[in-house]
Design a protein around this motif. Structure first.
Motif: not given
Lengths: 435, 428
Positions: B254, B300-301, B322-324, B327
């Motif tokens: 992430q 998304l988050v 934080q996001t993967r 994305s």
């Protein structure tokens, strides 16, 4: 919305051992809902908490993460109060809210100006039975939860190590399964899983409602009856508490990750909980505090001050559990040191620690325990948290109120006995985090 | 002891009122006080302007090292004796170094009042700074710097500060670096202590079960003997905050993203308008546009937020998520679009009224514990919000007009001024 396996220091005093701790008032509705009120009118504010007596404990095999998933979905609205009506209303009156899921419980709370207490009771009651969920809600929220798992576990090597250690320590119990769920099982949770879970478990018999702050018991009782009395409770929830076998192997788990710049050593022991004996657990708690709590503990004195091997060493006991409790120890080495060597250093030291457990140290810890209980009353959410957690893991309100008496009876002999058992305890897993 | 004046605070329910008093000790230390008899605790919140901003650059981290040593003994008591005395008396003492100030809190159980304030006096005026304690605490800070470097969100926050504050000394880490804190010796600490804790530089709020005559004597005892030398110069305004985007690569599933934008000083007349705008944009928990549009609608988050950071004489807006890795750019685009929408279209009547109602209603939550009351009294003085702030606050909110707030928003929120710090392995 978060999930925690958090540690609430129970708020107990012993100096005035005849005095009740919270002076909480309590009643039960015919449908099984428990209501507890802690009156405190210093500011025109109320905290409402509802504690459901199940968490990841209740999940069927293959459905890990479902209780926590459900917690997120409880914010999605009802027929009468659709979509984000609840949160919108709360914000408009200046309130705040959150929720958390643990192994043994799921809880929701709000803090708000006391004039709105009736509406908040109505809103919390409404979502116990009347949630309206769409398939789309469920699918999007699943993505949020996967992001949450990635944020809390997959991006944090230390959390991955803990997850692995617990799965070894509790081989036959839900305490060995992550509360948030395994990634592959979260991915497969369905709309039907959620709906079935909600219908089966969200009912008054499984809940304790706590109101703390500027509210009177009689008024609270009337309001809670008004909004919950028509709810039925199906057959009583059976809490399955499987026992774990003794560990026959010594296990050292290692996690290597290039982002780790500071190695950490940790160890988790399986041990008794308050459910098995309150007196013994208090004695154990005091013992672990003397041994490993804070920066004046015996372990700190030996390994940080004297031997200078670690920059920090510490630990705590968590016994507020329906099943077994655990003791957590950790150490942060100053220089590179083999983790197996740490095991030997610690075990050699613990064998001879008995003579360092003195009356004077016990007296200090008991004082601190008492004063912490006074600080715990300075606020309105803390009493609700302490009572809710204790009741939900199976401690009676009477025992909570009279805790101080039990505490005052703990003596050095009892503490030494508990520590001796702890030192002999072979049910532990050791973990090391490395670069 | 001089009593300057008394203001009564009334809540909507007239049975609840707090009396706040402005007191002065015999050597001239002014502080604000609320007598609260509901619980046998006395809480003191205090701060000293300066903080790590006055660290010499080659000894950066000295302020943090010093505050970390404040519960490690006094000229009379060794570190472990001092800690045992704290336990014995139910005393709590916390000091932390920040970019623009040293923040502190002291709490004592009413029955241990005298012992507690004596320990507090000793700790603040005569810290031990024992060589061995210094070495131990230094090693702990080194460990904690390494732990911060291992933790995605803390690392991202440090990288953000480093780039965003640019040439301003707020770009430095409050903890310093392993190099700079290795340069600090006992002599430096003694000197720094003298500079950092000055009488004309302290701001104090107190709440608890104590009479005003008594608390005035005790505040004099603890703070009255501090030196009164030159006033610490105010922190510089932010004139060259970073814009655009920076990426720091690390291997992780992430990515952590933080964003920043210029803000306003806490006592600026438009601050409340900005506060309302931020509440609607990303500050209002489950209510914010970022929460609703990036988390709730798109998944998304897990968490996305923005908040206003107020310093001694200036402020910034900071946000993050934080996001993967796949994305990251999509989410950044969403944040930018929300920002542009806010700037060009402003906020709606409904959003505006809801935010006003929130800020009016949420204030009483400050009055549920002695420490939160003490802290509120301290903060209002720190930012110089005025002696009548508690009376005026509702009026400030009520007087805000939607048109005026939207004008401020359109002038203030600029997409060109946004800065994004990306830490991780963004894809695409």
């Amino acid at each position: 919305m978060k999930l925690v396996a958090f540690l609430l220091v129970l708020l107990f005093s012993f100096e005035s051992s005849s005095k009740k701790l919270f002076n909480a008032k309590s009643t039960n509705l015919d449908n099984g809902l428990t209501l507890v009120v802690v009156e405190n009118s210093r500011a025109p504010v109320v905290a409402q908490m509802i504690w459901y007596n199940f968490g990841s404990s209740i999940e069927k095999r293959g459905k890990s993460g479902l209780a926590h998933f459900m917690e997120h979905l409880m914010f999605k609205g009802t027929k009468k109060h659709p979509k984000s009506f609840f949160s919108d209303f709360l914000s408009k009156v200046g309130g705040s809210e959150n929720a958390f899921t643990s192994y043994d419980y799921t809880a929701y709370y709000q803090i708000f100006p006391s004039q709105h207490v009736e509406k908040l009771i109505e809103l919390e009651a409404d979502r116990m039975k009347n949630l309206t969920l769409t398939k789309k809600n469920v699918e999007i929220e699943k993505q949020v939860i996967l992001e949450e798992r990635f944020q809390r576990i997959e991006s944090d090597p230390s959390a991955q190590l803990d997850e692995s250690m617990r799965s070894i320590l509790f081989p036959n119990h839900y305490y060995g399964r992550p509360i948030i769920g395994w990634r592959h099982e979260i991915e497969n949770l369905s709309y039907k899983d959620v709906i079935d879970f909600y219908k089966e478990l969200y009912n008054p018999q499984n809940a304790t409602l706590i109101l703390s702050g500027d509210v009177k018991f009689d008024d609270a009782k009337k309001l809670v009856k008004k909004y919950y009395k028509d709810y039925k409770s199906p057959i009583k929830l059976e809490q399955i508490n499987l026992e774990n076998p003794d560990l026959k192997t010594s296990t050292n788990v290692e996690l290597k990750n290039e982002n780790v710049k500071q190695p950490i050593w940790k160890r988790i022991y399986r041990t008794k909980s308050y459910g098995s004996s309150i007196e013994e657990s208090i004695a154990l708690d005091l013992g672990i505090k003397i041994l490993a709590g804070g920066t004046s503990s015996i372990l700190y004195e030996e390994f940080v001050n004297k031997k200078k091997i670690f920059s920090m060493i510490g630990g705590f006991y968590q016994g507020l559990a329906r099943g077994e409790g655990y003791i957590y120890l950790y150490a942060i080495p100053n220089n590179e040191i083999d983790h197996v060597k740490i095991n030997y250093l610690l075990e050699d030291f613990l064998i001879n620690v008995d003579s360092e457990i003195t009356e004077e140290k016990l007296k200090l810890e008991k004082k601190k325990y008492y004063y912490d209980s006074v600080y715990g009353m300075d606020g309105i959410l803390k009493p609700a948290e302490a009572i809710g957690e204790a009741l939900t893991v199976g401690i009676s309100l009477k025992d909570i109120e009279n805790w101080n008496k039990k505490l005052s009876e703990v003596n050095l002999k009892m503490v030494k006995k508990e520590l001796k058992e702890f030192i002999k305890n072979k049910n532990f897993v050791t973990g090391s985090l490395k670069n | 002891m001089k009593l300057i004046f008394v203001i009564l605070l009334f809540f909507f329910n007239s049975s609840h009122s707090f009396e706040y008093e402005k007191l002065e000790t015999k050597s001239g230390i002014k502080f604000w006080f609320v007598e609260d008899k509901s619980i046998p605790i006395i809480s003191v919140s205090f701060s000293f302007r300066g903080g790590s901003s006055i660290d010499f650059s080659e000894k950066n981290g000295i302020s943090n090292l010093m505050t970390s040593l404040m519960d490690e003994g006094t000229s009379k008591l060794t570190s472990s004796d001092f800690k045992n005395q704290m336990k014995l008396n139910g005393m709590r003492l916390n000091l932390s170094s920040q970019k623009d100030k040293i923040d502190g809190s002291f709490q004592i159980i009413a029955s241990q009042l005298e012992q507690g304030f004596e320990l507090f006096y000793q700790a603040l005026n005569h810290p031990r700074f024992d060589e061995e304690d210094i070495e131990r605490v230094r090693k702990q800070i080194i460990s904690s710097i390494k732990l911060d470097e291992s933790d995605l969100s803390t690392l991202a926050s440090n990288k953000f500060n480093q780039f965003f504050f640019n040439e301003h000394n707020f770009s430095r880490n409050v903890k310093g670096s392993i190099n700079t804190i290795s340069n600090i010796d006992r002599y430096d600490l003694i000197n720094f202590h003298k500079n950092a804790f000055q009488k004309n530089n302290v701001i104090i709020g107190v709440a608890g079960n104590i009479k005003k005559k008594k608390i005035t004597e005790l505040i004099e005892k603890v703070f009255g003997n501090l030196e009164n030398s030159e006033k610490i110069p105010p922190v510089k305004k932010f004139t060259r905050l970073a814009k655009g985007e920076e990426t720091y690569k690390m291997k992780t599933p992430q990515t952590s993203v933080l964003f920043g934008h210029p803000g306003l000083a806490r006592n600026n007349e438009n601050f409340f308008a900005l506060r309302i705008a931020n509440y609607i944009f990303g500050g209002g928990g489950f209510q914010s546009r970022l929460y609703k549009n990036v988390r709730e609608k798109k998944g998304l988050v897990y968490s996305i937020y923005s908040y206003l950071l107020s310093y001694d004489n200036d402020g910034v807006i900071v946000g993050g998520f934080q996001t993967r890795n796949k994305s990251v750019y999509q989410t950044i685009k969403n944040v930018k679009n929300e920002w542009k929408r806010l700037q060009s279209k402003g906020i709606s009547r409904k959003e505006f009224e809801n935010a006003k109602a929130y800020f009016k209603g949420s204030f009483t939550r400050n009055f549920t514990s002695t420490i939160s009351i003490a802290r509120l009294l301290q903060i209002v003085q720190y930012f110089d919000l005025g002696e009548d702030y508690f009376e005026k606050r509702d009026e400030i909110i009520n007087n805000l007009e939607l048109k005026e707030v939207n004008e401020i928003i359109s002038k203030f929120f600029s997409s060109d001024e946004l800065f994004f710090m990306i830490v991780g392995e963004p894809e695409g």
